[in-house]
Design a protein around this motif. Structure first.
Motif, short mmCIF file in Angstrom:
data_model
loop_
_atom_site.label_atom_id
_atom_site.label_comp_id
_atom_site.label_asym_id
_atom_site.label_seq_id
_atom_site.Cartn_x
_atom_site.Cartn_y
_atom_site.Cartn_z
N GLU A 246 0.82 -1.14 -0.01
CA GLU A 246 -0.03 0.16 -0.05
C GLU A 246 0.82 1.37 0.06
O GLU A 246 0.76 2.24 -0.92
N THR A 247 2.01 1.40 0.87
CA THR A 247 2.64 2.27 0.91
C THR A 247 3.65 2.76 -0.63
O THR A 247 3.80 3.72 -0.88
N LEU A 248 4.09 1.56 -1.00
CA LEU A 248 4.81 1.68 -2.12
C LEU A 248 3.97 2.14 -3.28
O LEU A 248 4.59 2.91 -4.23
N PHE A 249 2.77 1.74 -3.50
CA PHE A 249 1.99 2.20 -4.45
C PHE A 249 0.88 3.41 -4.01
O PHE A 249 -0.15 3.54 -4.62
N GLN A 250 1.21 4.06 -3.06
CA GLN A 250 0.34 4.97 -2.23
C GLN A 250 -0.32 6.01 -3.10
O GLN A 250 -1.22 6.42 -3.08
N HIS A 251 0.70 6.43 -4.16
CA HIS A 251 0.04 7.63 -4.96
C HIS A 251 -0.21 7.25 -6.32
O HIS A 251 -0.17 7.98 -7.30
N GLN A 252 -0.43 5.95 -6.74
CA GLN A 252 -0.68 5.32 -7.97
C GLN A 252 -1.92 4.62 -8.27
O GLN A 252 -2.20 4.20 -9.49
N HIS A 253 -2.80 4.67 -7.21
CA HIS A 253 -4.23 3.97 -7.50
C HIS A 253 -5.19 4.38 -6.62
O HIS A 253 -4.98 5.13 -5.70
N ASP A 254 -6.50 4.30 -7.19
CA ASP A 254 -7.81 4.63 -6.48
C ASP A 254 -7.62 6.18 -6.09
O ASP A 254 -7.91 6.43 -4.98
N LEU A 255 -7.33 7.02 -6.97
CA LEU A 255 -7.20 8.52 -6.61
C LEU A 255 -8.66 9.03 -6.91
O LEU A 255 -9.56 8.56 -7.80
N PRO A 256 -8.99 10.16 -6.34
CA PRO A 256 -10.43 10.86 -6.11
C PRO A 256 -11.17 10.63 -7.50
O PRO A 256 -12.05 10.52 -7.61
N GLY A 257 -10.31 11.47 -8.55
CA GLY A 257 -11.02 11.57 -9.97
C GLY A 257 -11.91 10.40 -10.58
O GLY A 257 -12.51 10.63 -11.37
N MET A 258 -11.54 9.44 -9.99
CA MET A 258 -11.92 8.13 -10.59
C MET A 258 -13.37 8.10 -10.64
O MET A 258 -14.05 7.75 -11.59
N HIS A 259 -14.14 8.52 -9.74
CA HIS A 259 -15.50 8.49 -9.48
C HIS A 259 -16.23 9.27 -10.65
O HIS A 259 -17.22 9.07 -11.26
N GLU A 260 -15.73 10.51 -10.75
CA GLU A 260 -16.27 11.36 -11.81
C GLU A 260 -16.06 10.72 -13.18
O GLU A 260 -16.93 10.95 -14.09
N LEU A 261 -14.84 10.04 -13.34
CA LEU A 261 -14.45 9.34 -14.70
C LEU A 261 -15.67 8.39 -14.96
O LEU A 261 -16.00 7.79 -16.00
N MET A 262 -15.82 7.69 -13.82
CA MET A 262 -16.88 6.33 -13.88
C MET A 262 -18.19 6.75 -14.33
O MET A 262 -18.93 6.33 -14.99
N ARG A 263 -18.74 8.29 -13.63
CA ARG A 263 -19.95 8.68 -13.95
C ARG A 263 -19.98 9.09 -15.28
O ARG A 263 -20.91 8.96 -16.07
N GLU A 264 -18.67 9.70 -15.60
CA GLU A 264 -18.80 9.88 -17.31
C GLU A 264 -19.05 8.95 -18.38
O GLU A 264 -19.78 9.06 -19.32
N LEU A 265 -18.16 7.90 -17.89
CA LEU A 265 -18.43 6.52 -18.59
C LEU A 265 -19.77 6.03 -18.63
O LEU A 265 -20.43 5.56 -19.68
N ARG A 266 -20.35 5.87 -17.56
CA ARG A 266 -21.71 5.20 -17.15
C ARG A 266 -22.48 6.30 -18.15
O ARG A 266 -23.56 5.87 -18.56
N ALA A 267 -22.79 7.62 -18.12
CA ALA A 267 -23.27 8.23 -18.87
C ALA A 267 -23.20 7.87 -20.35
O ALA A 267 -24.35 7.85 -21.08
N VAL A 268 -22.02 7.79 -21.02
CA VAL A 268 -21.95 7.25 -22.42
C VAL A 268 -22.71 5.78 -22.59
O VAL A 268 -23.55 5.61 -23.61
N VAL A 269 -22.56 5.02 -22.00
CA VAL A 269 -23.10 3.79 -21.59
C VAL A 269 -24.78 3.82 -21.63
O VAL A 269 -25.27 2.98 -22.23
N ASN A 270 -25.02 4.75 -20.80
CA ASN A 270 -26.57 5.09 -20.53
C ASN A 270 -27.14 5.56 -21.95
O ASN A 270 -28.35 5.40 -22.26
N LEU A 294 -20.79 1.81 -11.69
CA LEU A 294 -20.61 0.50 -12.23
C LEU A 294 -21.79 -0.24 -11.85
O LEU A 294 -22.38 -0.16 -10.39
N HIS A 295 -22.19 -1.00 -12.64
CA HIS A 295 -23.19 -1.89 -12.20
C HIS A 295 -22.81 -3.11 -11.26
O HIS A 295 -23.69 -3.50 -10.30
N LEU A 296 -21.82 -3.56 -11.49
CA LEU A 296 -21.11 -4.80 -10.78
C LEU A 296 -19.56 -4.60 -10.48
O LEU A 296 -18.89 -3.98 -11.16
N VAL A 297 -19.37 -4.95 -9.42
CA VAL A 297 -18.05 -4.76 -8.87
C VAL A 297 -17.58 -6.25 -8.30
O VAL A 297 -18.24 -6.85 -7.44
#
Ligand code: TEU
Ligand code: CA
Length: 557
Positions: A246-270, A294-297
């Motif tokens: 977790e510390t090695l990769f602390q700045h490389q994954h699951d950053l906040p902007g993801m959720h905005e991006l997923m909503r944008e992709l969801r709008a395209v799919v919708n 996302l519909h499923l995780v």
């Protein structure tokens, strides 16, 4: 109730690894014609939806997860017309098709990257993540690639480093650039326009990284992590290994902007009716606020254990179901192309066949959408390739290197360990018959990965098709049972105490029906506590008294 559910809530998914599923033209590589030719087999088995691992053109540095064009088909798999034919044939049989979408990175052979790297003022330069070296010429910071080595690759031509979370042949796209989004949403629309039913989103958590590039603070290397992980025994030691990752990769994954991006992709799919997005992550925050990401995780924690015990399942379900956002639909799986095959992973070597049945029953009766992995229905096991020259997954080669260099293991041991911990073992060709190469390809052809010789011991489709006692027949019965009993699909999940710690018992209660699922995880008889009036809807064994060893019994209350 059932009518109110979406197709992806009632469906059973089946993951196809295109290179290994079925070889239509006999060149030793699976292909679209092969898949199309097996659609009746899948339909007859009881599968509702297919997820295809990447079928796009790729130089295969990561077995297809390095995509060179998002709007085409790998030539060895066929043409776009072959794809359309496959899609139509699947739809005609009322099977849905979901594709793999790799957003984080492309292949370094993708035209976008070729342009991007051609010069610093190329219009696509900013489509990837380029940075100047430090004054001494070293990489911009101390980040690692999760697949080994630094996250930065030097490009001598343009005099900068580019960033890659996975292999160096998989440069990360710069998702902060709106042109990248537009280009990728165009690719998404290309397939949706064709009629594809959705996407499984690869490595979704890795899309953004900290823009200020601040160093990670682990003070250790990825090699240190490997050695620690390799020698960790106790739960405490494993927790330390996890914390270090977790510390090695602390700045490389699951950053906040993801959720905005997923909503944008969801709008395209919708924009399209009735499509699905499945996240390759176990992070439930990607469900968004119920119905906007996302519909499923995947419930990966369920499969990330070495022993699938009733306690493990109870704890997993308690935590998972309590924390899912309102309205979120669970999604369970026990194996995929990155993990050990469930037959090997969860079988104890003595009762593995009984356990394979029990674990399938578990997967098909827990609340949520089940995802199967090709070949598990005949009980394919991990095949350990002991010749380094036959490895195809570069991760296996990397493990081999670390074993010999860091652990100083003798070559023989290192090969075995690499085979066990690489991903080739679960990707070998599907065994269709008791014939040379398991009937996957002609005898005189060398398949892309060797076929597991277990095909000669009954682990093949043809042998099991005609045998009502086979695992394949059990899969078919169990899938039919799920389809015929709405509570198993739409009912809630409620744990039932059964006195024995070895029996997992739960109720699935819906408006039309209530089922009691009884799973005996032990090799001994276990008492049952169920009302006499209950109707039996499924049983793996004949008796109706005590539960037989490994018995699966489903009652309607
Ligand atoms: O995997 C993402 C991922 O997190 C992997 O690191 C995974 O944990 C690893 O393969 C386990 O050994 C996805 C794909 O499923 C995988 O096949 C790809 O290699 C990876 O993304 C990069 O695209
Ligand atoms: Ca082929």
């Amino acid at each position: 109730m059932m009518d109110a559910l979406k197709w992806w809530q009632t469906a059973v998914f089946y993951q196809i690894y295109p290179r290994s599923f079925a070889d239509g033209n006999g060149d030793g590589i699976g292909d679209l014609a092969g898949i199309t030719g097996r659609l009746d087999y899948l339909k007859d088995l009881g599968i509702d939806a297919l997820w295809l691992s990447p079928h796009y053109p790729s130089p295969l540095k990561d077995c297809g997860y390095d995509i060179a064009s998002y709007v085409d088909v790998a030539s060895e798999y066929g043409t776009l017309d072959d794809f359309r034919r496959f899609l139509d044939d699947a739809h005609r049989r009322e099977m849905r098709v979901v594709l793999d979408l790799v957003l984080n990175h492309t292949s370094d052979q993708h035209a976008w990257f070729q342009e991007s790297r051609s010069s610093r003022d190329n219009p696509k330069r900013d489509w990837y993540i380029w940075h100047d070296p430090k004054l001494d010429g070293s990489p911009p910071n101390n980040w690692f690639s999760t697949f080994g080595g630094p996250a930065w690759e030097w490009d001598a031509v343009s005099g900068q480093y580019y960033y890659h979370f996975f292999f160096r042949e998989q440069p990360d796209l710069n998702w902060r650039n709106p042109e990248v989004k537009q280009a990728m949403w165009d690719a998404v629309r290309f397939w949706l326009d064709m009629g594809v039913d959705g996407f499984r989103l690869d490595a979704i958590g890795t899309i953004f990284e900290e823009p200020d590039l601040r160093d990670q603070s682990a003070g250790r290397t990825l090699d240190d992590h490997y050695v620690l992980k390799r020698t960790a025994r106790s739960a405490e030691e494993r927790a330390v290994v996890h914390a270090l990752w977790e510390t090695l990769f602390q700045h490389q994954h699951d950053l906040p902007g993801m959720h905005e991006l997923m909503r944008e992709l969801r709008a395209v799919v919708n924009e399209y009716p009735d499509r699905v997005l499945i996240g390759e992550t176990d992070d439930i925050s990607y469900y968004g606020s119920g119905d906007d990401e996302l519909h499923l995780v995947f419930n990966f924690p369920l499969m990330r254990t070495n022993r699938l015990t009733p306690d493990w399942v109870r704890d997993n379900q308690a935590l998972r179901l309590a924390t899912l956002p309102e309205g979120a639909w669970p999604c369970n799986t026990l194996g995929n192309h990155d993990s050990p095959r469930m037959f090997s992973h969860f079988g104890d070597g003595r009762n593995s066949m009984e356990q394979a049945r029990l674990h399938l029953a578990l997967l098909l009766t827990l609340q949520g959408t089940p995802v199967l992995y090709n070949g598990e229905e005949i009980g394919m096991s991990d095949y350990l390739i002991t010749d380094v020259n036959r490895f195809r997954d570069p991760l296996s080669l990397d493990v081999y290197r670390m074993e010999t260099e860091l652990m100083q293991s003798p070559a023989q041991e290192a090969v075995l360990f690499a085979a066990l911990n690489g991903r080739d073992k679960c990707r070998t060709p599907v065994q269709w018959a008791d014939a040379p190469n398991g009937g996957f390809c002609p005898a005189e052809i060398e398949p892309w990965l060797p076929v597991n010789p277990e095909y000669a011991q009954g682990v093949n489709v043809a042998a099991q098709q005609g045998d009502s006692g086979s695992l394949l027949a059990f899969y078919r019965r169990m899938l039919a049972t799920r389809r015929a009993n709405p509570a198993l699909i739409s009912g809630g999940y409620e744990l039932v105490e059964q006195g024995s710690a070895d029996v997992l018992a739960f109720r699935r209660a819906g408006p039309e029906q209530i089922c009691l699922v009884l799973l005996n995880f032990s090799d001994r008889e276990q008492p049952v506590d169920a009302p006499h009036s209950a109707r039996r809807v499924f049983s793996s064994h004949a008796g109706d008294g005590a539960l037989a060893p490994f018995e699966v019994r489903i009652l309607e209350l």
